[in-house]
Scaffold this motif. Structure first.
Motif, PDB file in Angstrom:
ATOM      1  N   GLN B  22       0.824  -1.203   0.000  1.00  0.00           N
ATOM      2  CA  GLN B  22       0.000   0.000   0.000  1.00  0.00           C
ATOM      3  C   GLN B  22       0.859   1.255   0.000  1.00  0.00           C
ATOM      4  OE1 GLN B  22      -2.870  -1.706  -0.821  1.00  0.00           O
ATOM      5  NE2 GLN B  22      -3.782   0.075   0.166  1.00  0.00           N
ATOM      6  N   VAL B  23       1.847   1.242   0.890  1.00  0.00           N
ATOM      7  CA  VAL B  23       2.722   2.409   0.973  1.00  0.00           C
ATOM      8  C   VAL B  23       3.518   2.553  -0.316  1.00  0.00           C
ATOM      9  CG1 VAL B  23       4.644   3.459   2.210  1.00  0.00           C
ATOM     10  CG2 VAL B  23       2.869   2.247   3.473  1.00  0.00           C
ATOM     11  N   SER B  24       3.961   1.440  -0.846  1.00  0.00           N
ATOM     12  CA  SER B  24       4.726   1.486  -2.087  1.00  0.00           C
ATOM     13  C   SER B  24       3.886   2.021  -3.232  1.00  0.00           C
ATOM     14  CB  SER B  24       5.239   0.088  -2.430  1.00  0.00           C
ATOM     15  OG  SER B  24       5.890   0.092  -3.674  1.00  0.00           O
ATOM     16  N   HIS B  26       1.407   4.076  -3.014  1.00  0.00           N
ATOM     17  CA  HIS B  26       1.241   5.510  -2.852  1.00  0.00           C
ATOM     18  C   HIS B  26       2.523   6.248  -3.224  1.00  0.00           C
ATOM     19  CE1 HIS B  26      -0.653   9.125  -1.423  1.00  0.00           C
ATOM     20  NE2 HIS B  26       0.387   9.399  -0.690  1.00  0.00           N
ATOM     21  N   SER B  27       3.621   5.720  -2.758  1.00  0.00           N
ATOM     22  CA  SER B  27       4.913   6.315  -3.069  1.00  0.00           C
ATOM     23  C   SER B  27       5.142   6.322  -4.581  1.00  0.00           C
ATOM     24  CB  SER B  27       5.999   5.511  -2.361  1.00  0.00           C
ATOM     25  OG  SER B  27       7.233   5.630  -3.020  1.00  0.00           O
ATOM     26  N   ARG B  29       2.927   6.361  -6.854  1.00  0.00           N
ATOM     27  CA  ARG B  29       2.036   7.355  -7.424  1.00  0.00           C
ATOM     28  C   ARG B  29       2.674   8.743  -7.352  1.00  0.00           C
ATOM     29  NH1 ARG B  29      -2.646   4.720  -5.583  1.00  0.00           N
ATOM     30  NH2 ARG B  29      -2.137   5.545  -3.554  1.00  0.00           N
TER      31      ARG B  29
END
Lengths: 159, 159
Positions: B22-24, B26-27, B29
């Motif tokens: 999830q964090v990846s 967003h990152s 993006r």
DNA sequence: CCCATATCATTGGTAGCGCCAACGTTGGCT
DNA sequence: AGCCAACGTTGGCGCTACCAATGATATGGG
């Protein structure tokens, strides 16, 4: 593949987005490989998990719950339906919708993938202690929640 | 109106590989959007950073340093060369190799991207305190190093 | 000195994930 | 009735990560 990998630029070594990316790439490698051995991929697990937890749902709702785009839900459900892990039936109360139901085989597959996934976590977090894993989960969750709120529709108007 | 995103399956909420993903996402993006505004993408930054830190290098070495596959290095360097940010010249001492050199414009572009990337970190880690960011970096680095060692070629035989 | 092996740049292909635009269908609201 | 929103579906795109194969070139062992 001969001599060791050379060191990456220092510029990157302390950049969170780079680190996240590296870990994500490794994680993705593990998930892809081991799920492939179980004839599955990430989207399948996400969808089966949502169905098992929330019961039958429309494709749009599955997309919202799993973060998978509507159009990609279609393809993934086609694959799951081919394997008899889910069933599609029209919603009698709303003819725009399909009701997706997980089959018993789907439940078994999900249980199996749960085990595969647990092992992946074990391998991924191998160098961390239990306490450190908890801390990592806490920090990542904070980031996810923060940006999920920022991206959610109601942030666009005061709903 | 039920516009809000629905909750994801609980099964996933404490799975590190899901959180990392999830964090990846967003990152990724953020990086894609903001680098695109600077006419760049992730591979370009990685390559420019390696060139700036280690000086002129062959494509194979750049691939090793940045973790980019050799074949993808070719394409990314073509793009950088089109923009005059790097130069390709044959290595007189080894005619298999190209020597890749960063141009002054390349250096300026890299500096600019450094700023863009710093802002991305700021936004990505917004909900974390300075101490927490350090802790996150520490934990992620441990994971990266662990698996880098495990994947490095010398682990395959006792070289 | 020659040959096997390895490395190099390059081409072309695949997969997974994330995203967007468009379409026709259907439902809800006014 | 008319308009707008939501639904499933199709088709497409970009980025990242890989893999296989090819022809050119080095290198080291016999």
């Amino acid at each position: 593949m001969m001599t060791g990998d050379q060191a990456p630029p220092r510029r990157l070594k302390r950049v969170p987005s780079w680190l996240i990316n590296q870990v994500s790439a490794h994680s993705h490698r593990l998930v892809t490989e081991r799920f492939a051995a179980a004839d599955a991929r990430g989207y399948h697990y996400r969808l089966l998990a949502a169905l098992a937890e929330f019961g039958p749902a429309s494709q749009a709702e599955l997309g919202r719950r799993t973060g998978i785009d509507r159009s990609d839900v279609v393809a993934a459900l086609n694959e799951l339906a081919d394997k008899k892990l889910i069933e599609r039936s029209p919603d009698p109360t709303d003819r725009r919708r399909n009701i997706i139901t997980i089959t018993p085989e789907g439940g078994h597959r999900l249980s199996h993938l749960d085990g595969v996934l647990a092992q992946i976590q074990e391998d991924l977090c191998a160098p961390l202690s239990h306490t450190e894993r908890e801390e990592l989960i806490r920090l990542l969750t904070r980031i996810v929640d923060h940006h999920a709120r920022a991206r959610s529709p109601e942030s666009l108007r005061g709903k």
